[in-house]
Design a protein around this motif. Sequence first.
Motif, PDB file in Angstrom:
ATOM      1  N   LEU A  40       0.833  -1.201   0.000  1.00 59.28           N
ATOM      2  CA  LEU A  40       0.000   0.000   0.000  1.00 59.28           C
ATOM      3  C   LEU A  40       0.869   1.254   0.000  1.00 59.28           C
ATOM      4  CD1 LEU A  40      -2.846  -1.004   2.476  1.00 59.28           C
ATOM      5  CD2 LEU A  40      -2.952  -0.847  -0.015  1.00 59.28           C
ATOM      6  N   VAL A  41       2.062   1.132   0.552  1.00 55.56           N
ATOM      7  CA  VAL A  41       3.015   2.256   0.520  1.00 55.56           C
ATOM      8  C   VAL A  41       3.685   2.339  -0.851  1.00 55.56           C
ATOM      9  CG1 VAL A  41       5.150   3.177   1.503  1.00 55.56           C
ATOM     10  CG2 VAL A  41       3.413   2.160   3.004  1.00 55.56           C
ATOM     11  N   LEU A  42       4.057   1.191  -1.394  1.00 51.00           N
ATOM     12  CA  LEU A  42       4.784   1.167  -2.663  1.00 51.00           C
ATOM     13  C   LEU A  42       3.956   1.705  -3.825  1.00 51.00           C
ATOM     14  CD1 LEU A  42       6.597  -2.286  -2.440  1.00 51.00           C
ATOM     15  CD2 LEU A  42       7.638  -0.016  -2.296  1.00 51.00           C
ATOM     16  N   ARG A  43       2.632   1.619  -3.748  1.00 50.25           N
ATOM     17  CA  ARG A  43       1.824   2.118  -4.859  1.00 50.25           C
ATOM     18  C   ARG A  43       1.958   3.626  -5.025  1.00 50.25           C
ATOM     19  NH1 ARG A  43      -4.557   2.457  -3.263  1.00 50.25           N
ATOM     20  NH2 ARG A  43      -4.340   3.446  -1.247  1.00 50.25           N
ATOM     21  N   TRP A  44       2.499   4.297  -3.980  1.00 51.44           N
ATOM     22  CA  TRP A  44       2.704   5.754  -4.056  1.00 51.44           C
ATOM     23  C   TRP A  44       4.058   6.124  -4.665  1.00 51.44           C
ATOM     24  CZ3 TRP A  44      -0.852   9.458  -3.037  1.00 51.44           C
ATOM     25  CH2 TRP A  44      -2.023   9.058  -2.369  1.00 51.44           C
ATOM     26  N   ALA A  45       4.887   5.131  -4.992  1.00 52.39           N
ATOM     27  CA  ALA A  45       6.246   5.421  -5.457  1.00 52.39           C
ATOM     28  C   ALA A  45       6.258   6.287  -6.706  1.00 52.39           C
ATOM     29  CB  ALA A  45       7.000   4.117  -5.704  1.00 52.39           C
ATOM     30  N   LEU A  46       5.457   5.941  -7.710  1.00 51.12           N
ATOM     31  CA  LEU A  46       5.474   6.691  -8.966  1.00 51.12           C
ATOM     32  C   LEU A  46       4.925   8.110  -8.799  1.00 51.12           C
ATOM     33  CD1 LEU A  46       6.231   6.580 -11.927  1.00 51.12           C
ATOM     34  CD2 LEU A  46       4.002   5.577 -12.435  1.00 51.12           C
ATOM     35  N   PRO A  47       3.752   8.321  -8.200  1.00 48.08           N
ATOM     36  CA  PRO A  47       3.275   9.705  -8.047  1.00 48.08           C
ATOM     37  C   PRO A  47       4.156  10.548  -7.121  1.00 48.08           C
ATOM     38  CG  PRO A  47       1.791   8.167  -6.942  1.00 48.08           C
ATOM     39  CD  PRO A  47       2.724   7.354  -7.770  1.00 48.08           C
TER      40      PRO A  47
END
Length: 590
Positions: free
Chosen positions: A312-319
């Motif tokens: 759930l944290v890693l999904r924010w990596a790109l934005p």
Amino acid sequence: MTTIALPRSGSRSRSASPSPWRQWFFHSAAPYLIPSIVVVLVTLSWFHPGAQIGNGDVSPLIRRSIDHELGSLWNHQVTGAGGTSLAIASSIDALFVRIFGSPAAGQRALFATAMALTVVGSVHAIRRVVRSPFVAGVTGILAVFNPFLLLYLPNLIFPIAIGALGLLVGELGRHAKEGGSSPIKLAFLSLPMMYLSTNPPLVVMITGSVVVALASITLVYGRQAGSAALRLCLGASPVALVLHAWWIVPFIQVYVGGAVGTEFAAVTDTDNWSWVFAKNSLDRVVTLTAHWGWDERSFFPWVPAVENGLWLVLRWALPLGALGGMAATFRTTWHHRRGAVVLGAIAAVLIVFSQGIHEPFGPVSEVLFDSVPGWWLFREPVNKFGPALVLIYLMLFALFLEFLLHSMWRMQSIAAIGGMSTALGVAGTAFLFPIPLITGEVIPDQRPGLPSAHVTVPAEWDAIGDLVHDSPVSGKVLVLPVNQYYQVTTSWGYHGVDLAPQFFDRPVVQMLPGGYFGELAGYEALFQTVENSLVQGDIAAASAAAESLGVSHIVIRRDVESGPLNLRYANADLLAASAEALPEAVVIHD
């Protein structure tokens, strides 16, 4: 301590001047070639020996009907009603099958080509904002390995949309900054758009994005650069129209002038599409994880693996990396700074649009749906604006990676290695969330309530196609039972767009409801009359309706099942028993 100063980007070391060929390769070719090879190799690993990919709107590459018409029917009249269909872009599929010798080989080549195009187009756009070939190449891999494509593959129109947009925007930006492009080159770079004709909103989105790109170039680089890019576009337009005429003409026939034998059937009232916006919360749109089917394990069985705390944290990596790219430009040149702000502003608008009628920006889309003609085309806004949002994220993310890399290079020589490692590590966090793309789980084998997405097409269907092809009786093919939806679930392990019409090299009479266009009401009534009369044993009525349809061959199939939509089909045994009594009709059933 000995300090060694690294040469600045773009300069040459006197002690080790690279050869022109080597410099060209690493600066101009490698950023496109190496990530493309990586992505193609991973893509080919998704396939199983002897099987094709088939799921939902993506069918195995059976295109016999369209292949039969290549070079003879410009508008591809593949429906039994004789109306211009939306199958024009599928002629590309048929060409891949011809070139590579079989549907299985053709599909592998088509997937590999589409993914390579996505990388090449994205890198072309990314290189307009960064100088480092290394950064451009690494970020280009993310053009495929990102949450958006994780949700929308194996449908190739979405990666192709990203690549097509990147090629056009990148070339306009290059010409505005450096010059040297030509209208003919830009026209040829627009060719990937031809595959998107089956999805009109994506054609509209890319066309609108080019207009926005021209305005952005003017804002960032000035009126002179904007005028140069505009002249390039205007000069390329006539050439592009000639190159694209083969699909634009039937496209206009269908969407503007109307098509003989068909009528507009799309649902334009967004109130009937409210379920599409259920998962379009702000955090999901920003992280590219908004999809109405997210909780449907039959569609995405890998979801539980990416719903724990770390993922759930890693999904924010790109934005977040894109946001870091914006912040990094505030210590660079004025053009970089203003360009990042413009990209960020466009991304913010796309995020608002992508929410649809979901809170908190739902009222904006409600006004657009009610007031702007044709805005209903974006009734599934995430997958329509997603390709543009992905490309912007990549460009800003690349700025962030380059900032990290150059920050380390300004230090001691050992830090240069650390800089590249740091940049790769940051990029790696963005790769981790869409890990099913790398492992191949994006094409699942085990799905609750649905068959595997790896499909082996029964040889019996090819045999039936050959039987009809060899028949001396002329006329159309009627496939029964009548479909209730354009997707079917079969007993041989396939769920998706019905393949039956593509096994015959003559017009097929079959309803495929659920698309933008359908058969005329009177024509549909004849379908139902044939089926209902056969079920009831009324041979005279069935014969009269079949004759009105121009039917010479009737195929009774027993391979369709109710599937997840609980569709109901007429009894095949009753249909076959009555059809045998029809005069002057060839009946095929097992």
